[in-house]
Design a protein around this motif. Structure first.
Motif, mmCIF file in Angstrom:
data_model
loop_
_atom_site.group_PDB
_atom_site.id
_atom_site.type_symbol
_atom_site.label_atom_id
_atom_site.label_comp_id
_atom_site.label_asym_id
_atom_site.label_seq_id
_atom_site.Cartn_x
_atom_site.Cartn_y
_atom_site.Cartn_z
ATOM 1 N N TYR A 55 1.966 -0.699 -8.136
ATOM 2 C CA TYR A 55 1.228 0.498 -7.762
ATOM 3 C C TYR A 55 2.244 1.623 -7.639
ATOM 4 N N PRO A 67 0.390 -11.727 -5.769
ATOM 5 C CA PRO A 67 -0.858 -10.964 -5.585
ATOM 6 C C PRO A 67 -1.239 -10.768 -4.121
ATOM 7 N N MET A 106 -1.855 -6.180 -11.662
ATOM 8 C CA MET A 106 -2.896 -5.703 -10.751
ATOM 9 C C MET A 106 -4.164 -5.314 -11.521
ATOM 10 N N GLN A 135 2.717 -7.282 -9.791
ATOM 11 C CA GLN A 135 1.761 -6.330 -9.247
ATOM 12 C C GLN A 135 2.468 -4.972 -9.113
ATOM 13 N N THR A 177 0.703 -1.382 -2.070
ATOM 14 C CA THR A 177 -0.121 -0.217 -2.372
ATOM 15 C C THR A 177 -0.136 0.756 -1.195
ATOM 16 N N ASN A 181 1.086 -4.596 -15.971
ATOM 17 C CA ASN A 181 0.714 -4.556 -14.560
ATOM 18 C C ASN A 181 -0.347 -5.603 -14.276
ATOM 19 N N LYS A 193 -0.427 -7.318 -2.715
ATOM 20 C CA LYS A 193 -1.008 -6.152 -3.378
ATOM 21 C C LYS A 193 -1.309 -5.033 -2.387
ATOM 22 N N ASP A 194 -1.995 -5.354 -1.297
ATOM 23 C CA ASP A 194 -2.375 -4.315 -0.339
ATOM 24 C C ASP A 194 -1.152 -3.716 0.337
#
Length: 466
Positions: A325, A392, A43, A323, A399, A41, A395-396
């Motif tokens: 989550y 990347p 992240m 990445q 997630t 991962n 990512k938000d």
């Protein structure tokens, strides 16, 4: 045990490096160190004080003793697939088992002895030569150790149970540096805890598995248009629990990626099934027919293949370095209200993101809830919601989508989750996962790791800690 690692004198480190049989990496080692701290991962970006890459059991013992004597936090790395990144720890010591990759197969006894640095692809390659396999996950690059200690489920679960139901024994380095063998006959309390209790109780340096006759399977995906989600999921919730145990199919929500799928469906939002049939290949049309009757497939490609080919089918879609989550839950019933929430979040944000409902019934229901640490023997599915992308910058987005999806469906779950599908979510979630087995796990933790040296995991605190 200190909750934060203490700086270790350079001379002490040099002596440890001199005595270690494997490599020991420090931040000043530059590229080698940076490569050694990379896990699946992307992240996760953590900076250990030391990474001890062990070649032998003696190396593991030395590393455990070094961490204890120098009050260092310890993380254990085998395959490095843990979504929460618990294979690494900032400022502490990582005991890296990735070089310990021996496998021995006894085809006559149908058993395999596997070291913790192996992936399931390694195991499948070794056992398939004799037409054998044991229960594992759905991505062949996953590490044997982490998946097994968390419980383990996959394509063979309805027929042969969880991975831990096929664990015959394990060699374990304890917090005090002793090497013991855990089985039904030796350290049976530890063996009970290892079967689902994660890495809380020691460093496993070898696993012994029962194998089963699995060679060629009938497998592949069926996709429906996403507009068919409500009807197909309602059908699936009734059909799957009553299907013969030779039939395995996990339900999925996804976006069709590129190759090898036809260009005309690239980017389509779909729901569907991923099949693994262990019965007579001539019977597959009858197995698939109910799925065709509920809705017309948008795409289907189901056929005979070697079991290792099925196991590696998702490897290219989910390479290391993305990445990730994810959040999970155990599910007993798929209520209409839950299905409404699944439909609401079915617009997945990236081609690698999605939701899977993995069956954990059939043979996995036969053991009693207190027979192993895995207590959720009445769960029908182990659900995972995962946001994944290589960029990347997303990512938000991935997630927030995964968290929102989980928050909407969690009230319709059993409360706990497969520990390998959890991020760092706290004691309440861990306790909900183990239910009535939690206090027994704490007692065994107190017996084998009273100082909680092995706490960089989904941690079960020793009974004495309040």
């Amino acid at each position: 045990m200190a909750t934060e690692s203490q700086p270790v004198d350079k001379a002490v480190i040099e002596e440890f490096k001199r005595r270690s049989g494997g490599d020991v990496f420090q931040p000043e080692d530059g590229t080698e160190y940076d490569e050694a701290r990379v896990i699946y991962n992307a992240m996760i970006d953590r900076h250990p004080q030391l990474i001890a890459r062990c070649d032998t059991v003696d190396d593991v013992i030395r590393a455990v003793e070094f961490a204890r004597e120098n009050e260092m936090e310890v993380a254990i790395r085998s395959g490095g697939h843990n979504g929460a990144g618990l294979a690494l720890v900032d400022d502490g010591l990582v005991i890296d088992l990735s070089n310990m990759t021996d496998i021995s197969v006894d085809a006559e006894e149908r058993t395999a002895r596997v070291e913790p640095g192996c992936t399931w692809g390694d195991v499948d390659g070794a056992t398939h030569e004799d037409g054998l396999a044991t229960v594992s996950g759905v991505i062949s690059t996953t590490g044997v150790a982490g998946l097994t200690l968390g419980g383990g489920h996959g394509y063979l679960t309805r027929k042969y149970g969880l991975t831990i139901d096929n664990l015959l024994g394990a060699d374990v380095v304890l917090a005090d540096g002793r090497l013991v063998h855990a089985s039904e006959d030796e350290h049976s309390d530890l063996f009970w805890a290892l079967r689902g209790g994660g890495g809380n109780f020691g460093v496993v340096t070898a696993f012994e598995f029962e194998l089963h006759p699995v060679d060629t399977v009938v497998a592949g995906p069926t996709f429906w248009p996403i507009d068919e989600l409500e009807d197909t999921m309602r059908w699936y919730r009734e059909w799957l629990p009553n299907a013969p145990e030779d039939v395995y199919a996990f339900y999925l929500i996804a976006e069709v990626p590129g190759e090898p799928f036809p260009e005309e469906i690239h980017g389509e939002k779909v729901c569907g099934l991923m099949w693994c049939y262990l019965g007579d290949p001539d019977d597959i049309d009858g197995v698939l027919r109910p799925a065709h009757d509920v809705a017309e497939p948008l795409f289907e490609h189901v056929g005979e293949m070697p079991y290792p080919a099925l196991q590696s089918m998702f490897d290219d879609l989910y390479p290391p370095g993305d990445q990730w989550y994810w959040k999970g839950d155990f599910v007993h019933d798929l209520t209409d209200e839950a299905i409404d929430e699944h439909r609401r979040f079915a617009d997945v944000p990236t081609p690698q993101s999605g939701m899977h409902l993995y069956p954990v019934n059939g043979a996995a229901h036969r053991p009693e809830p207190d027979e192993t640490a895995w207590s959720n023997r009445d769960a029908t599915w182990s659900m995972v919601i995962f946001g994944v992308d290589g960029d990347p910058a997303k990512k938000d987005e991935i997630t927030e989508w995964a968290r929102g999806y989980w928050e909407a469906t969690h009230p319709h779950s059993m409360g706990g989750a497969y520990v390998n599908f959890m991020m760092e979510e706290g004691t309440d979630r861990i306790q909900a996962t183990y239910g009535d087995n939690y206090e027994r796990l704490r007692e065994i933790k107190e017996r084998y790791d009273p100082e909680n040296i092995f706490h960089v995991n989904q941690n079960i605190e020793p009974l004495a800690e309040e």
